[in-house]
Design a protein around this motif. Structure first.
Motif, PDB file in Angstrom:
ATOM      1  N   PRO A  18      28.510  64.662 101.228  1.00 42.24           N
ATOM      2  CA  PRO A  18      28.582  65.924 100.483  1.00 42.24           C
ATOM      3  C   PRO A  18      29.810  65.961  99.578  1.00 42.24           C
ATOM      4  CG  PRO A  18      28.115  66.324 102.808  1.00 42.24           C
ATOM      5  CD  PRO A  18      28.466  64.873 102.693  1.00 42.24           C
ATOM      6  N   ALA A  19      29.643  66.498  98.394  1.00 41.72           N
ATOM      7  CA  ALA A  19      30.771  66.621  97.465  1.00 41.72           C
ATOM      8  C   ALA A  19      31.833  67.536  98.059  1.00 41.72           C
ATOM      9  CB  ALA A  19      30.295  67.172  96.127  1.00 41.72           C
ATOM     10  N   PRO A  20      33.111  67.199  97.909  1.00 40.66           N
ATOM     11  CA  PRO A  20      34.166  68.065  98.460  1.00 40.66           C
ATOM     12  C   PRO A  20      34.135  69.434  97.794  1.00 40.66           C
ATOM     13  CG  PRO A  20      35.097  66.398  97.008  1.00 40.66           C
ATOM     14  CD  PRO A  20      33.662  66.039  97.215  1.00 40.66           C
ATOM     15  N   PRO A  21      34.415  70.486  98.539  1.00 45.95           N
ATOM     16  CA  PRO A  21      34.430  71.824  97.926  1.00 45.95           C
ATOM     17  C   PRO A  21      35.510  71.930  96.858  1.00 45.95           C
ATOM     18  CG  PRO A  21      35.359  71.861 100.146  1.00 45.95           C
ATOM     19  CD  PRO A  21      34.766  70.500  99.963  1.00 45.95           C
ATOM     20  N   GLY A  22      35.290  72.822  95.921  1.00 42.90           N
ATOM     21  CA  GLY A  22      36.219  72.958  94.811  1.00 42.90           C
ATOM     22  C   GLY A  22      37.637  73.272  95.243  1.00 42.90           C
ATOM     23  N   TRP A  23      37.778  74.129  96.264  1.00 40.11           N
ATOM     24  CA  TRP A  23      39.126  74.501  96.706  1.00 40.11           C
ATOM     25  C   TRP A  23      39.885  73.297  97.234  1.00 40.11           C
ATOM     26  CZ3 TRP A  23      40.926  73.460 101.510  1.00 40.11           C
ATOM     27  CH2 TRP A  23      39.976  73.238 102.532  1.00 40.11           C
ATOM     28  N   LEU A 235      37.812  67.852  88.940  1.00 43.08           N
ATOM     29  CA  LEU A 235      37.915  69.303  88.957  1.00 43.08           C
ATOM     30  C   LEU A 235      36.531  69.962  89.061  1.00 43.08           C
ATOM     31  CD1 LEU A 235      40.623  69.840  86.206  1.00 43.08           C
ATOM     32  CD2 LEU A 235      40.894  70.172  88.677  1.00 43.08           C
ATOM     33  N   PRO A 236      36.435  71.029  89.817  1.00 44.45           N
ATOM     34  CA  PRO A 236      35.137  71.697  89.950  1.00 44.45           C
ATOM     35  C   PRO A 236      34.693  72.296  88.622  1.00 44.45           C
ATOM     36  CG  PRO A 236      36.908  73.028  90.912  1.00 44.45           C
ATOM     37  CD  PRO A 236      37.501  71.696  90.583  1.00 44.45           C
ATOM     38  N   ALA A 237      33.383  72.294  88.424  1.00 39.70           N
ATOM     39  CA  ALA A 237      32.824  72.855  87.188  1.00 39.70           C
ATOM     40  C   ALA A 237      33.069  74.365  87.147  1.00 39.70           C
ATOM     41  CB  ALA A 237      31.331  72.566  87.116  1.00 39.70           C
ATOM     42  N   PRO A 238      33.400  74.900  85.964  1.00 42.09           N
ATOM     43  CA  PRO A 238      33.651  76.349  85.865  1.00 42.09           C
ATOM     44  C   PRO A 238      32.393  77.164  86.132  1.00 42.09           C
ATOM     45  CG  PRO A 238      33.578  75.311  83.696  1.00 42.09           C
ATOM     46  CD  PRO A 238      33.534  74.198  84.688  1.00 42.09           C
TER      47      PRO A 238
END
Length: 238
Positions: A18-23, A235-238
């Motif tokens: 699973p992709a790491p959460p944005g935080w 970086l997480p997508a906006p």
């Protein structure tokens, strides 16, 4: 280990996670930035950049058919890679240029694997690279440093939870990307004070006739370009 167990391990390494959460991505980036900019932390953590730097020299030497005699890592975070072959020519130029570019390119590769959700594969490839480096180390401090780094990656990859693996991989990627910039700036600072006459940039100047400052600029552009691209993947997508 039976065939079924080997197959399970292979599936675990080559599969996606699973992709790491944005935080988590943002938090590890902030921690890496703190480590790179805070002098007491940087003086210790810079050893990881030196491992990548000297590993880059070693890999380039082997790739260009030079004889790699050995690598030394020192407690002051300096390092030395010895290789034999033609003292001039493309092989020597590539070997000399690989050091300051290696951490940034390695960080970019890690960011690419993270973007593809190949977190465990990233950790195991790091272990493989560290093992390949370990057999070329020729001093006790360097051997212990690389051994501990490899052990840390193995423990996280084998026993760590999904979130722990993701956080460790993100932190390592950010640190390589951000940490690749500071040594180049330090290099030019030393050159201005005439304290780095035998630096990679000055060796390249003697080999190619291209001024050392131009090589420093190339190192810095490479580091900043890898940081910009790697950050866009992490970086997480906006």
């Amino acid at each position: 280990m039976d065939a079924q167990s080997i197959g399970e391990v292979w599936d675990r390494v080559t599969g996606t996670q699973p992709a790491p959460p944005g935080w988590l991505t943002l938090a590890t980036g902030a921690v890496a930035l703190l480590v790179v900019t805070a002098r007491p932390l940087w003086r210790f953590a810079r050893n990881a950049i030196t491992i990548a730097h000297e590993g880059g020299h070693g890999l380039a030497a082997v790739a260009t058919n030079r004889k790699l005699a050995g690598i030394r890592l020192h407690s002051d975070t300096s390092g030395l890679t010895l290789s034999y072959g033609r003292p001039t020519g493309p092989g020597m130029v590539l070997t000399a240029a690989a050091g300051y570019t290696a951490p940034a390119l390695l960080g970019l590769s890690c960011a690419a694997l993270l973007a593809a959700d190949r977190i465990t594969l990233l950790l195991w490839l790091a272990i493989a690279l560290l093992l390949a480096l370990l057999v070329r180390i020729r001093n006790a401090f360097g051997f212990l440093t690389v051994l501990l780094a490899g052990a840390a990656f193995f423990l996280v990859s084998w026993f760590g939870s999904t979130d722990v693996q993701a956080g460790f991989a993100c932190l390592g990627s950010w640190f390589l990307l951000l940490g690749a910039v500071r040594p180049v700036l330090e290099l030019q600072h030393q050159r201005r004070r005439d304290q780095a006459r035998d630096s990679d940039a000055d060796q390249l100047a003697r080999l190619t006739g291209v001024p050392g400052l131009a090589w420093v600029a190339l190192f810095l552009i490479t580091a900043l370009a890898c940081l910009a691209l790697g950050a866009s993947w992490l970086l997480p997508a906006p």
